[in-house]
Design a protein around this motif. Structure first.
Motif, PDB file in Angstrom:
ATOM      1  N   THR A   5       1.144  -1.369  -0.115  1.00 17.53           N
ATOM      2  CA  THR A   5      -0.105   0.205  -0.258  1.00 17.53           C
ATOM      3  C   THR A   5       0.314   1.385   0.180  1.00 17.53           C
ATOM      4  O   THR A   5       1.722   1.088   0.348  1.00 17.53           O
ATOM      5  N   ALA A  47      -4.438  -7.905  -0.705  1.00 15.26           N
ATOM      6  CA  ALA A  47      -3.680  -6.737  -0.066  1.00 15.26           C
ATOM      7  C   ALA A  47      -4.779  -6.326   2.033  1.00 15.26           C
ATOM      8  O   ALA A  47      -4.056  -5.966   2.669  1.00 15.26           O
ATOM      9  N   GLU A  51      -2.432  -6.213   5.284  1.00 14.92           N
ATOM     10  CA  GLU A  51      -2.644  -5.618   6.064  1.00 14.92           C
ATOM     11  C   GLU A  51      -3.192  -5.710   7.653  1.00 14.92           C
ATOM     12  O   GLU A  51      -2.670  -5.146   8.653  1.00 14.92           O
TER      13      GLU A  51
END
Length: 224
Positions: A5, A47, A51
């Protein structure tokens, strides 16, 4: 190696959700699940899984570090602009345990992937550079800091330095940036240029660093 990210992530990213109205979301566990929300999707994408891995990794590294409970409480509270208050028997590691457990429950439901690692992010050169900038960056702390902790900037610097040395370099740096944003602490031109260089070496995204631009009004934030 690029990060998953370009924005803030992990524990420093989560702390942004502990704003003045966070209790309307629920308890700590509900905030974690809100942070990792997959919306209306039935499955989490890679993603989102990364995270969750980053958050669980941050929590584990900080809990296993040499930082005292007071140091952990200071860093987290400062990252939330004092909106998270430790009460009763709750300690820094108790909070980290709640966050970690909520994160693992999410991973059990939506999938678990390895945390992203790169030897360059924990190199001695980068760690020393982060320690140097922690020691030298001007930090004009708000009065609330002394009201909550009865201390001065040296204790914050010591806690961040300990985070570099016994937890994780990039976590300490991300917490420093988050503390700037959460408490509207100005970033002078010299500090900005050093932050920019460190962020590049830690592969932190430009959206994370750009969140500090409003704190450096006396100079063009982007160095050439």
């Amino acid at each position: 190696m690029a990060r998953f990210t370009s924005f803030d992530f992990g524990l420093s990213g989560l702390s942004a959700l502990f704003h003045e109205d966070w209790i309307h979301v629920g308890g700590v566990e509900e905030v974690v699940h809100s942070y990792l929300s997959i919306g209306e999707a039935l499955v989490a994408d890679e993603a989102q899984q990364k995270e969750a891995a980053a958050l669980e990794h941050d929590v584990a590294k900080l809990a296993d570090s040499s930082l005292s409970e007071v140091d952990i409480e200071m860093l987290f509270s400062m990252s939330t602009s004092g909106n998270y208050r430790f009460q009763g028997d709750e300690t820094g590691r108790v909070l980290l345990g709640r966050i970690g457990e909520a994160c693992r429950r999410w991973q059990a439901m939506y999938g678990c992937v390895p945390v992203e690692v790169d030897a360059a992010w924990s190199s001695r050169v980068v760690a020393n550079e982060v320690c140097d900038v922690i020691a030298e960056t001007p930090l004009q702390l708000p009065g609330e800091f002394r009201r909550y902790f009865g201390s001065d900037v040296s204790e914050l610097r010591d806690a961040l330095d300990a985070c570099v040395r016994s937890a994780a370099t990039d976590l300490a740096f991300r917490l420093l940036l988050r503390i700037h944003v959460a408490n509207f602490i100005p970033v002078d031109r010299s500090a900005w240029m050093r932050y920019e260089g460190i962020a590049y070496r830690l592969a932190l995204g430009e959206d994370l660093l750009s969140s500090l631009e409003f704190l450096s009004p006396d100079a063009n934030p982007r160095s050439n």
